[in-house]
Write an enzyme that holds these catalytic residues in place. Structure first.
Site, mmCIF file in Angstrom:
data_model
loop_
_atom_site.group_PDB
_atom_site.id
_atom_site.type_symbol
_atom_site.label_atom_id
_atom_site.label_comp_id
_atom_site.label_asym_id
_atom_site.label_seq_id
_atom_site.Cartn_x
_atom_site.Cartn_y
_atom_site.Cartn_z
ATOM 1 N N GLY A 32 39.453 24.568 41.774
ATOM 2 C CA GLY A 32 40.133 25.784 42.183
ATOM 3 C C GLY A 32 39.535 26.337 43.459
ATOM 4 O O GLY A 32 38.493 25.867 43.937
ATOM 5 N N PRO A 33 40.170 27.351 44.043
ATOM 6 C CA PRO A 33 39.670 27.953 45.281
ATOM 7 C C PRO A 33 38.321 28.633 45.063
ATOM 8 O O PRO A 33 37.931 28.933 43.920
ATOM 9 C CB PRO A 33 40.753 28.984 45.633
ATOM 10 N N GLU A 42 53.503 49.650 64.732
ATOM 11 C CA GLU A 42 53.432 49.611 63.270
ATOM 12 C C GLU A 42 54.711 50.141 62.632
ATOM 13 O O GLU A 42 55.155 49.627 61.594
ATOM 14 C CB GLU A 42 52.218 50.407 62.781
ATOM 15 N N THR A 46 32.017 28.928 38.291
ATOM 16 C CA THR A 46 30.623 29.008 37.842
ATOM 17 C C THR A 46 30.473 30.009 36.699
ATOM 18 O O THR A 46 29.715 29.779 35.756
ATOM 19 C CB THR A 46 29.707 29.389 39.009
ATOM 20 N N GLY A 89 35.968 31.922 39.817
ATOM 21 C CA GLY A 89 35.208 32.064 38.575
ATOM 22 C C GLY A 89 34.827 30.769 37.908
ATOM 23 O O GLY A 89 34.592 30.752 36.695
#
Length: 609
Positions: A205-206, A427, A212, A210
């Site tokens: 995964g990226p 903007e 680890t 999570g």
């Protein structure tokens, strides 16, 4: 056949050899060396030298007299003769003389001390060096001070109290890993059916999703020994050390089975081999040893391998095949419900003021990873402290999202009146084009306050929910919205600025993807003209077509962007009054919310394009 090794000699054997060398030196060597340096003469020669005042230094011992003559380097000795006037004559000759002080220690004891003292020092130093060497090598026959020893950290029972309940937003991944934990707790339930657990589980995964943390949760839930090591720790300067570390790691794991071994960033050693037969690559040797340990002749029952990577495409096929890593667990970016759950988990650690609408925060943080969501919560807590409050508010969380996306507000940047007006129209152009199109995300906020990311302002759009499919019309509307800022500058000021650089980049990237990857081209139809690698690390795209086709792609991309640019200009020209009104309000207030924007715009309603 077992290897027969010659028995090692005890340390006492070497100590005895050293003792014999010292004894021979004291008994034979020292007297010989002394005899070669001293010349024996008669007492009359000594007396004659005194009378001629040619004596330099004299040492009177119990059984001999040792002296030197002036301007000579030789040392002479003579026997002792009863001579009461010797002292006076030496004094009158100007010689330097002294009497040896008789030692109270017996000659035997003195000799023993001269032999034993160096030996004791030598033994003590040898024992100290042997002990240090054993500690550094970990009791193993390694090449250099324990370099072949595994550096894996061992966790038993739990790791800082992390459980599956502390990991949110990855329900599918937790379900896959919970099965591993259940097997370790009750293996008989699976063996009765004939099922076996996967030898290896690969978390992909990226970054920041999570992987680890899920491994730590497995450690906390399983209650079995848990070894944790990074893939880069296997790579050593010396060939063979990485393979030695792999052997040592699995040896420790087998001794503590059932257990779990977690290898983070396994792509550091598991990348595809290049087939260089003549090479002696340390990384390849390490990978080969890992392959052997995972699926060799030895039985690794009870040892489950967890590994994490964000480059699964780069791994060697021999490593990812069934029998080694049998199961791949995707750990993707969380959806809306997952983001909301992650925010609630991390919000347990902070003090909150009133009710926090985590659903709104989760919608604003679309595309954020678990690590980024944790950072948003922490930034909100820091902002509360910075403003002298003891609890976090909804405003703190919304502002922290802007900090993560665009950076902190630049308080020292002062725009001129003209520049501020240009930014306000720019903007407003983005927001107005987005609002006047169908199938476009609602405007959440517009600001012209400069940010540390380099943006002089930005328009935030927030979808009501996650979208997994985008139509061609929606993508074209996005391109039109990107060009809205430049279109407003052209209409109002009749000139263009550098402020649209990021808009141009995003619009071009999206238009190229529509032509080369999404099949939204009238000319190329459903032909893939571009391949994407490293999908979890930003996705590097490379064209897979001829040079002539590339020219056609460039032409079609330019036509697509130009068409949407003209569309944006027409929308703004048809709503010029609203453009001026909205830009004036934004110029005065610097920041307006989506509700304020819609209140001004609802005077004439929307029109479809």
């Amino acid at each position: 056949m077992k290897e027969v090794k010659s028995p090692r000699k005890p340390m006492a054997y070497y100590y005895i050899i050293v003792l014999l060398i010292i004894l021979l030196f004291n008994v034979i060597g020292a007297p010989l060396m002394a005899r070669e340096q001293v010349t024996e003469v008669r007492y009359s020669t000594f007396m004659h030298a005194i009378e001629n005042k040619n004596i330099d230094e004299v040492e009177i011992e119990d059984n001999r007299i040792v002296f030197t003559e002036k301007d000579k380097n030789k040392i002479y000795e003579t026997g002792i003769v009863e001579d009461p006037d010797l002292t006076q004559r030496l004094y009158d000759s100007g010689a330097k003389f002294s009497k040896e002080i008789k030692s109270t220690m017996s000659p035997i004891l003195s000799t023993l001390l001269s032999i034993l003292l160096p030996l004791i020092i030598f033994i003590a130093l040898g024992q100290y060096m042997s002990r240090k060497l054993t500690q550094q090598m970990g009791g193993r026959n390694s090449m250099m001070f324990g370099m072949g020893k595994s550096n894996a950290k061992l966790y038993v029972q739990s790791t800082k109290g992390i459980r599956f309940s502390d990991v949110a937003g990855e329900d599918e991944a937790k379900e896959n890993l919970a099965e591993i934990v259940d097997y370790l707790h009750d293996p008989d339930k699976y063996t009765e059916v004939g099922a076996t657990m996967p030898k290896g589980v690969l978390l992909v995964g990226p970054p920041g999703t999570g992987k680890t943390m899920l491994a730590k949760a497995v450690a906390g839930e399983s209650g079995v020994p848990f070894f944790s090591i990074s893939g880069s720790e296997f790579v050593e300067m010396f060939v063979g050390m990485g393979a030695s570390k792999v052997r040592d790691l699995f040896k420790q794991a087998k001794e503590k089975a059932p257990c779990i071994v977690f290898i983070d960033e396994i792509d550091a050693i598991g990348k595809k081999r290049n087939g260089n037969i003549a090479g002696n690559d340390e990384r390849e040797q390490t990978l080969n040893q890992l392959l052997t340990e995972m699926d060799g002749f030895d039985d690794n029952t009870g040892v489950i391998i967890l590994a994490a990577t964000n480059q699964p495409d780069s791994l060697d096929p021999a490593l990812t095949r069934p029998g080694r890593f049998d199961r791949r667990v995707p750990v993707e970016l969380p959806d809306l419900a997952g983001r909301e759950a992650i925010l609630e988990v991390h919000a347990r650690k902070i003090k909150k003021a009133g009710d926090i609408d985590f659903h709104t925060i989760a919608r604003m943080a679309a595309g954020a990873s678990g690590a980024e969501l944790a950072n948003i919560i922490n930034e909100a807590a820091l902002r509360a402290v910075r403003n002298g409050r003891k609890a976090v508010t909804q405003e703190d969380l919304e502002e922290s999202i802007e900090v993560v996306i665009a950076g902190y507000q630049k308080k020292n940047t002062v725009l001129s009146e003209h520049e501020k007006k240009v930014v306000a129209y720019h903007e407003t152009g983005h927001a107005l084009v987005a609002a006047m199109q169908t199938h476009s995300a609602p405007v959440q906020k517009i600001t012209i306050i400069p940010r540390t990311s380099g943006a002089l302002g930005y328009t935030m759009q927030v979808d009501q929910g996650d979208k997994y499919l985008l139509t061609q019309e929606e993508l074209e509307n996005k391109i039109a919205t990107f060009t809205g800022g430049r279109a407003a500058e052209e209409i109002v000021f009749g000139e263009i600025t550098t402020g649209a650089s990021n808009d141009i980049e995003q619009a071009t990237k999206l238009a190229r993807a529509m032509v080369t990857r999404y099949g939204m081209s009238g000319e190329f139809d459903m032909v893939a003209l571009e391949t994407v690698t490293n999908q979890y690390l930003g996705g590097d795209a490379s064209l897979a077509c001829s040079a002539d086709t590339q020219k056609e792609i460039d032409r079609e991309v330019m036509e697509l962007v130009k068409k949407q640019h003209e569309k944006a200009k027409k929308i703004l020209e048809d709503n010029r009054a609203k453009l001026d009104e909205l830009a004036g309000v934004l110029y005065e207030k610097e920041t307006i919310t989506g509700e304020e924007f819609m209140e001004i715009l609802d005077g004439e309603g929307r029109q479809s394009e």
